[in-house]
Design an enzyme around this catalytic site. Structure first.
Site: not given
Ligand SMILES: NCC(=O)N[C@@H](Cc1c[nH]cn1)C(=O)O
Ligand SMILES: [Zn+2]
Ligand SMILES: [Zn+2]
Length: 476
Positions: A99, A165, A194
């Site tokens: 996503d 995620e 990631d």
């Molecule tokens: N690449 C990891 C990432 O972008 N994680 C998001 C997870 C998240 C939590 N709430 C919305 N998104 C981040 O913002 O750290």
């Molecule tokens: Zn991510």
């Molecule tokens: Zn992200």
């Protein structure tokens, strides 16, 4: 063992890999809006088809439903897959997410966010290119290149790809708990790609993440939006209350004003302080990631990193239900919802954070003597994670970096959040390595998100080299 043939194949086939990235960037798998749920599911199905084409055995797990935008919608599938079941080989579990964050051309993108374009500097620009479709695809390309030259992958691979995620990984923890002794049995270590390098040239291995607590502040007044000429000066305006509350959360130096939050932060030890020495990071890297703006809060680059990795931060994200379009509409919005989050660190407890924020905002609202109605929405949580980079999984990662990039990786923590990292560590009792392919200026979550062609291609080589180093590394 020589990996030269594998590296040559990745070089030769890179245009095919980029074409595939273009194909998947075109699927707007935005998990936070109901309108895009069908696309998010379609993206999960694309991955299943690709894994099966490569010969993996897949299992599609439906995490259930959720309430979103006033509707009950199916959560996107969690894709589990197995590639290789040789009991004499180690087994690595690879996690990624398919996503993406929302993106609109009007946000300021130079090109359509869902059409991957390559510019003159070989930046592959499009939503998800670096977060996290490029890395997810990279693992599959590494398998394909092995197959093409008949090179054995010397470890068994298990995959877990999710489509939620960016929206709190809803449903995933339960699946991991249920499958810890089932699908995930026999996993020796975990790898996630990631996150991002500290700078633009040197890779890193990452052993820490901040957590996140997400909030909404709803202020409700009149039943509908009002004419500000007719009603301005006669009613309590929800936006005025909301802006006052949002401004009370954090000051312009980034200091969190909610009492009790900083009291939970673990003390900085001498040993931890030492880990910041010798890192390849300067404010020039930060400025590059800021698109040239020199707006750092801290004078010392090490302080900048500490405030990214080991101190909490409170960010204001936006206001739903407020007038934001171009033009001079004279409206009093009736029900704005302000959104913010706190990035959390050891030893903060998510439930205590919720409680402190709620109590503080309710007390601040009382001081306003407003007749509007306040509701604090405590959204999703993810806990912070810090592990040890001394494990053999990190040794294999470092050796793979040396092979592909001819240098030692930085050892980093990260300011963002991938809550499933801690879930895997706790549920499987296995080490988790974060092995990113993206650079510091990739602009994840921002406009013009990109992955450099070099990072994408060398990243695929890195993943392949990691398989071989994992197989070779001593585990005692
Ligand atoms: N690449 C990891 C990432 O972008 N994680 C998001 C997870 C998240 C939590 N709430 C919305 N998104 C981040 O913002 O750290
Ligand atoms: Zn991510
Ligand atoms: Zn992200």
């Amino acid at each position: 063992m020589s990996l030269d043939k594998f590296f040559d194949t990745v070089n030769q086939d890179q245009d095919n890999y980029v074409a595939k990235l273009k194909e998947i960037v075109a699927i707007p798998s935005i998990s936070c809006v109901a309108e895009r749920r069908a696309d998010t599911v379609r993206m999960g199905e694309w991955i299943i088809a690709e894994l099966e084409r490569l010969g993996a055995t897949t299992k599609r797990v439906e995490p259930g439903t959720q309430q979103l935008d006033g509707q009950t919608v199916d959560l996107p599938p969690v894709v589990l897959a197995t590639y290789g079941t040789d009991p004499s080989k180690k087994t690595v579990l690879i996690y990624g997410h398919y996503d993406v964050q929302p993106a609109l051309k009007e946000d300021g993108w130079n090109t359509d966010p869902f059409t991957l374009v390559e510019d003159k500097e070989h930046r592959l620009i499009g939503r998800g290119s670096t977060d996290d479709k490029g890395p997810v695809l990279g693992w599959l390309c590494a398998i394909e290149a092995h197959q093409k030259i008949g090179l054995d992958i010397p470890v068994n691979l298990k995959f877990c790809f999710e489509g939620m995620e960016e929206s709190g990984s809803e449903g995933l923890d339960a699946i991991i708990a249920a499958e810890a002794e089932g699908y995930f049995k026999g996993v020796d270590c975990v790898c996630i790609s990631d996150n991002y390098w500290l700078g633009k040239t040197k890779p890193c291995l990452t052993y820490g993440l901040r957590g996140i607590n997400y909030f909404g502040i709803s202020v409700k007044g009149p039943a509908q939006d009002l004419h500000s000429g007719v009603f301005g000066g006669t009613v309590h305006e929800p936006m005025t209350d909301l802006i006052t509350l949002m401004a009370s959360l954090v000051d312009s130096q980034g200091r969190i004003r909610v009492p009790g939050i900083m009291d939970q932060v673990a003390d900085l030890t001498d040993a931890e302080k030492k880990t910041y020495e010798g890192l390849d990071f300067s404010h020039a890297d930060l400025h590059a990631a800021l698109g040239g703006a020199k707006t750092e809060l801290h004078a010392d680059p090490q302080d900048t990193l500490m405030h990214r990795w080991r101190y909490p931060a409170l960010s204001l994200h936006g206001i739903e239900g407020a007038f934001y379009a171009p033009g001079g509409k004279t409206v009093i919005p009736s029900h704005p919802i302000g959104k913010f989050s706190i990035r959390t660190v050891p030893d903060m407890d998510p439930h205590t954070v919720d409680k402190l924020v709620k109590e503080y905002l309710e007390a601040e609202f009382k001081k306003l003597n407003s007749k509007n109605t306040l509701t604090i929405i405590c959204g999703h949580h993810g806990k912070p994670w810090v592990s040890s980079p001394d494990h053999w999984n990190f040794v294999a990662g470092a050796k793979a970096v040396e092979r592909v990039f001819n240098c030692q990786p930085d050892l980093t923590r990260e300011g963002g959040s991938i809550p499933v990292t801690l879930t895997f560590q706790d549920a499987l009792k296995k080490n988790v390595l974060l092995l990113p392919m993206g650079a510091c200026d990739d602009g994840a979550h921002s406009i013009n998100e990109k992955v450099d062609r070099r990072n994408f291609v060398e990243g695929i080589k890195l993943y392949g080299a990691y398989f071989h180093e994992l197989a070779a590394v001593k585990t005692e």
